[in-house]
Motif scaffolding. Structure first.
Motif, mmCIF file in Angstrom:
data_model
loop_
_atom_site.group_PDB
_atom_site.id
_atom_site.type_symbol
_atom_site.label_atom_id
_atom_site.label_comp_id
_atom_site.label_asym_id
_atom_site.label_seq_id
_atom_site.Cartn_x
_atom_site.Cartn_y
_atom_site.Cartn_z
ATOM 1 N N VAL A 7 -41.851 29.350 -44.857
ATOM 2 C CA VAL A 7 -42.245 28.221 -44.655
ATOM 3 C C VAL A 7 -42.055 27.144 -43.774
ATOM 4 O O VAL A 7 -40.306 27.342 -44.199
ATOM 5 N N GLY A 8 -42.009 27.233 -42.796
ATOM 6 C CA GLY A 8 -41.604 25.835 -41.969
ATOM 7 C C GLY A 8 -41.849 23.907 -41.406
ATOM 8 O O GLY A 8 -43.319 24.407 -41.898
ATOM 9 N N SER A 9 -41.202 23.668 -41.456
ATOM 10 C CA SER A 9 -41.456 22.290 -41.363
ATOM 11 C C SER A 9 -40.487 21.462 -39.255
ATOM 12 O O SER A 9 -40.250 22.450 -38.965
ATOM 13 N N LYS A 10 -41.215 20.663 -39.314
ATOM 14 C CA LYS A 10 -40.151 19.785 -38.325
ATOM 15 C C LYS A 10 -38.815 20.297 -38.259
ATOM 16 O O LYS A 10 -38.289 20.520 -37.001
ATOM 17 N N GLN A 11 -38.942 20.073 -39.531
ATOM 18 C CA GLN A 11 -36.773 20.003 -39.189
ATOM 19 C C GLN A 11 -36.287 21.382 -39.774
ATOM 20 O O GLN A 11 -35.255 22.028 -39.316
ATOM 21 N N PHE A 12 -36.821 22.128 -41.246
ATOM 22 C CA PHE A 12 -36.102 23.136 -41.350
ATOM 23 C C PHE A 12 -37.742 23.928 -41.270
ATOM 24 O O PHE A 12 -38.526 23.661 -41.695
ATOM 25 N N GLY A 13 -36.984 25.915 -41.908
ATOM 26 C CA GLY A 13 -37.204 26.419 -42.078
ATOM 27 C C GLY A 13 -37.146 27.269 -43.313
ATOM 28 O O GLY A 13 -35.932 27.540 -43.538
ATOM 29 N N PHE A 21 -26.823 21.412 -50.918
ATOM 30 C CA PHE A 21 -28.086 22.211 -50.555
ATOM 31 C C PHE A 21 -27.985 23.269 -51.682
ATOM 32 O O PHE A 21 -29.143 24.075 -51.980
ATOM 33 N N ASP A 22 -26.966 23.600 -51.524
ATOM 34 C CA ASP A 22 -26.532 24.796 -52.958
ATOM 35 C C ASP A 22 -27.039 24.474 -54.242
ATOM 36 O O ASP A 22 -27.615 25.231 -55.390
ATOM 37 N N LEU A 23 -27.016 23.126 -54.760
ATOM 38 C CA LEU A 23 -27.835 22.867 -56.376
ATOM 39 C C LEU A 23 -28.593 22.257 -55.631
ATOM 40 O O LEU A 23 -29.331 22.748 -56.779
ATOM 41 N N ILE A 24 -29.532 22.100 -55.221
ATOM 42 C CA ILE A 24 -30.628 22.227 -54.740
ATOM 43 C C ILE A 24 -31.870 23.443 -54.774
ATOM 44 O O ILE A 24 -32.441 24.094 -55.400
ATOM 45 N N VAL A 25 -31.461 24.241 -54.196
ATOM 46 C CA VAL A 25 -31.452 25.548 -53.982
ATOM 47 C C VAL A 25 -31.298 26.238 -55.488
ATOM 48 O O VAL A 25 -32.038 26.836 -56.012
ATOM 49 N N GLU A 26 -30.337 25.927 -56.261
ATOM 50 C CA GLU A 26 -30.318 26.706 -57.594
ATOM 51 C C GLU A 26 -31.126 26.189 -58.572
ATOM 52 O O GLU A 26 -31.241 26.459 -59.368
ATOM 53 N N ARG A 27 -31.170 24.899 -58.517
ATOM 54 C CA ARG A 27 -32.313 24.401 -59.131
ATOM 55 C C ARG A 27 -33.594 24.618 -58.974
ATOM 56 O O ARG A 27 -34.807 25.740 -59.903
ATOM 57 N N THR A 28 -33.826 25.157 -57.958
ATOM 58 C CA THR A 28 -35.428 26.114 -57.073
ATOM 59 C C THR A 28 -35.106 27.596 -57.218
ATOM 60 O O THR A 28 -36.612 27.785 -57.703
ATOM 61 N N LEU A 29 -34.126 28.157 -57.601
ATOM 62 C CA LEU A 29 -34.011 29.600 -58.427
ATOM 63 C C LEU A 29 -34.007 29.101 -60.203
ATOM 64 O O LEU A 29 -34.006 30.767 -61.029
ATOM 65 N N THR A 30 -33.919 28.578 -60.717
ATOM 66 C CA THR A 30 -33.722 28.538 -62.357
ATOM 67 C C THR A 30 -34.625 28.690 -62.657
ATOM 68 O O THR A 30 -36.270 28.226 -62.435
ATOM 69 N N SER A 31 -34.844 29.776 -64.031
ATOM 70 C CA SER A 31 -35.581 30.437 -64.651
ATOM 71 C C SER A 31 -36.605 31.683 -63.442
ATOM 72 O O SER A 31 -37.597 31.307 -63.947
ATOM 73 N N LYS A 32 -36.393 31.794 -62.148
ATOM 74 C CA LYS A 32 -37.259 32.268 -61.266
ATOM 75 C C LYS A 32 -36.493 33.814 -61.265
ATOM 76 O O LYS A 32 -35.320 34.119 -61.953
ATOM 77 N N ARG A 33 -36.463 34.505 -60.286
ATOM 78 C CA ARG A 33 -36.899 36.065 -59.867
ATOM 79 C C ARG A 33 -35.507 35.906 -59.709
ATOM 80 O O ARG A 33 -34.673 34.502 -58.377
ATOM 81 N N ASN A 34 -34.506 36.342 -59.073
ATOM 82 C CA ASN A 34 -32.591 36.259 -58.629
ATOM 83 C C ASN A 34 -33.347 36.079 -56.753
ATOM 84 O O ASN A 34 -33.559 37.804 -55.965
ATOM 85 N N ASN A 35 -34.122 35.691 -56.113
ATOM 86 C CA ASN A 35 -34.906 35.690 -54.732
ATOM 87 C C ASN A 35 -33.768 35.907 -53.627
ATOM 88 O O ASN A 35 -32.598 34.780 -53.793
ATOM 89 N N MET A 36 -33.634 36.076 -53.123
ATOM 90 C CA MET A 36 -33.280 35.763 -51.327
ATOM 91 C C MET A 36 -33.419 34.383 -50.565
ATOM 92 O O MET A 36 -34.071 35.018 -50.480
ATOM 93 N N VAL A 37 -32.380 33.737 -50.465
ATOM 94 C CA VAL A 37 -33.236 32.456 -50.538
ATOM 95 C C VAL A 37 -32.404 32.515 -48.314
ATOM 96 O O VAL A 37 -31.056 32.400 -48.723
ATOM 97 N N GLU A 38 -32.885 32.029 -47.425
ATOM 98 C CA GLU A 38 -31.900 31.476 -46.704
ATOM 99 C C GLU A 38 -32.711 30.578 -45.842
ATOM 100 O O GLU A 38 -34.004 30.367 -45.428
ATOM 101 N N ILE A 39 -32.175 29.321 -45.396
ATOM 102 C CA ILE A 39 -33.060 28.390 -44.914
ATOM 103 C C ILE A 39 -32.135 27.622 -43.013
ATOM 104 O O ILE A 39 -30.632 28.367 -43.309
ATOM 105 N N LEU A 40 -32.786 27.909 -42.659
ATOM 106 C CA LEU A 40 -32.852 27.332 -40.870
ATOM 107 C C LEU A 40 -33.171 25.829 -41.104
ATOM 108 O O LEU A 40 -33.395 25.243 -40.617
#
Length: 533
Positions: free
Chosen positions: A198-204, A122-141
């Motif tokens: 943004v939420g789906s059936k499994q994650f938020g 998950f760290d790798l996935i989110v870090e990829r999402t944040l590449t070249s973007k602002r320093n967002n605060m992200v929380e996955i539930l």
């Protein structure tokens, strides 16, 4: 001072305009940056959720079919595997996105496997999402509650430390629903942030970012306008001073010229400005028209004073002469015979009556000028009214050896007027006709209807009025040379020069018109027009 007020108002309007534009731009910029941030946060949240779900699906499929291996695979094999795992219903850009995401994840997994086999996917996935973007605060539930009934946080970025975005925003969305919403502003770690969920059936996924850069941007704009306001004020003041001086210069010239005009030189006029300014030309035209009316008024006053003093001087001189003569006779003989006394008293009575008529006429005209002359209006038949006057008028013409004609229509002519003053008008016109018509002449009283109006008056076959005198005969004390030298059967019958002026004042008060048609040697015709009821 008008110039200072104009400058102050001009500067005030400029500053208020700049301030208003600044306030509008401040609001628009703040809203634009806020909407842009909300859109970007929603896009980041969607991208993160899509990658999380894709990665989870891939891991489940891989764990059930193929033992985990870190042997590198070719690019073609990875693409073929991605196409095989993608449903047939996905086409176009979404298919391309799925394949590219799968390819990036596989490459990232292979690279991470070489660095550390214990790396959190998950760290790798989110870090990829944040590449070249602002320093967002992200929380996955994870939407499946743990044993304590709470929603487990399966990932949060390092900039969150131990704080939870879910606790901050949990009242802004429903975790049970699959939705995408912006969460607005909130306080997080003593800082204002904006978030999206943004939420789906499994994650938020909750993505948040500080609004400090928005505050810095709009604060910079505000500082710029605060810096520009004094400059705008100075420029507006100087510009207003120059413009007001240039704009008011023609008015100052007009004022100087107007100050030079006095009662002694009312014939002087202000020169029309060469500039094509409608307002200036209108002002000059109005002032010149006013000076023309003043000049005419002064001339009438001067003529009035001269004529009044002249008219009153004669009877006063006669009175004084009669009194002095009586005093001399009494002084010489200590007595005076009855016949002489009666003759002198009769002459003095005539002069007193003449002065009384002058004073009464002047009083009536003064009331008309001050709008204090009132009318006692009543509705009546003008034709019948004139016929009753004609009966008395015919007797007067017989005494003067004149022929009288009555040309009054038999139809009714109902008007609303003051009978007493209208009688005075008719008798003044009739008296003039008697005075200036020689023996054997004719006098006619007429009335005729014309649409919604009635025309009536008196005509005669007398000496007539010269064309150059016809516009002046309604002025006070104005008399033609023929009238000035006229002598009637009695001295008291001489014209005072007020009769026609009084007639015109009464007709004007009735909202009517009076005109004269005359030709020397052929007589005169005075025509009065009044509206019918």
């Amino acid at each position: 001072m008008l110039r200072i007020r104009l400058v102050l108002w001009y500067a005030f309007l400029v500053v208020m305009t700049v301030a208003a534009v600044g306030a509008i731009q401040y609001i628009l910029l703040y809203r634009s940056l806020t909407n842009e941030l909300d859109t970007a946060l929603l896009d980041d949240a969607r991208a993160t959720l899509r990658l999380v779900e894709t990665r989870t699906t891939q891991q489940l499929a891989t764990s059930s079919t193929t033992p985990k291996t870190n042997v590198p695979r070719s690019l073609k094999d990875i693409i073929d595997e991605a196409l095989a795992q993608t449903p047939d219903t996905i086409k176009g850009d979404e298919l391309t996105d799925r394949v590219l995401s799968y390819l990036m994840n596989e490459m990232l997994n292979q690279l991470s496997a070489q660095d550390s086999s214990a790396a959190n996917p998950f760290d790798l996935i989110v870090e990829r999402t944040l590449t070249s973007k602002r320093n967002n605060m992200v929380e996955i539930l994870a939407k499946a509650p743990d044993s304590s009934g709470k929603l487990p946080v399966i990932f949060r970025t390092k900039n969150l430390s131990s704080q939870s975005l879910y606790n901050v925003y949990k009242n802004h969305f429903s975790i049970e629903r699959d939705t995408a919403v912006t969460l607005g502003s909130s306080i997080f770690n003593d800082d204002e942030v904006r978030g999206a969920y943004v939420g789906s059936k499994q994650f938020g996924v909750i993505v948040s970012f500080s609004t400090n850069y928005i505050d810095d941007t709009v604060s910079g704009l505000l500082r710029t306008y605060l810096f520009l306001l004094p400059i705008a004020l100075v420029i507006a003041s100087l510009g207003g001073l120059v413009l007001s001086r240039k704009a008011l210069k023609p008015f100052e010239e007009i004022a100087e010229t107007a100050q030079d005009i006095s009662a002694k030189n009312l014939s002087q006029r202000i020169s029309m400005p060469a500039r094509q300014d409608r307002e200036l030309r209108l002002l000059v035209s109005t002032l010149n028209s006013m000076f023309g009316r003043l000049e005419s008024s002064f001339e009438r006053i001067a003529q009035f004073s001269s004529d009044a003093s002249h008219e009153l001087k004669t009877p006063l001189a006669i009175l004084r002469g009669e009194i002095e003569q009586m005093q001399r006779k009494i002084a010489a003989s200590q007595t005076i015979d009855r016949a002489a006394a009666e003759s002198m008293l009769s002459s003095m009575t005539e002069e007193v009556a003449r002065m009384q008529r002058i004073v009464e006429g002047l009083l009536l005209l003064a009331k008309a000028d001050d709008h204090r002359l009132t009318l006692e209006l009543e509705t009546f038949d003008l034709a019948e009214f004139l016929r009753s006057i004609a009966e008395d008028a015919e007797i007067l013409t017989i005494d003067r050896e004149l022929t009288f004609h009555s040309k009054i229509v038999s139809d009714q002519a109902i008007i609303r007027a003051d009978k007493t003053k209208l009688y005075q008008v008719i008798m003044n016109l009739f008296d003039n006709a008697l005075k200036y018509t020689p023996k054997g002449g004719e006098v006619t009283m007429f009335l005729e209807r014309s649409g919604k109006e009635v025309r009536f008056g008196v005509s005669d076959s007398g000496k007539g009025i010269a064309l150059e005198d016809q516009d002046k005969i309604f002025q006070r004390f104005y008399r033609t040379e023929e009238a000035r030298s006229h002598r009637g059967a009695e001295y008291v019958a001489r014209s005072l020069g007020l009769g026609l002026a009084i007639v015109k004042s009464i007709i004007d008060l009735h909202q009517g018109q009076i005109e004269v048609e005359s030709e020397p040697g052929k007589g005169s015709k005075f025509i009065i027009t009044l509206p019918l009821v």
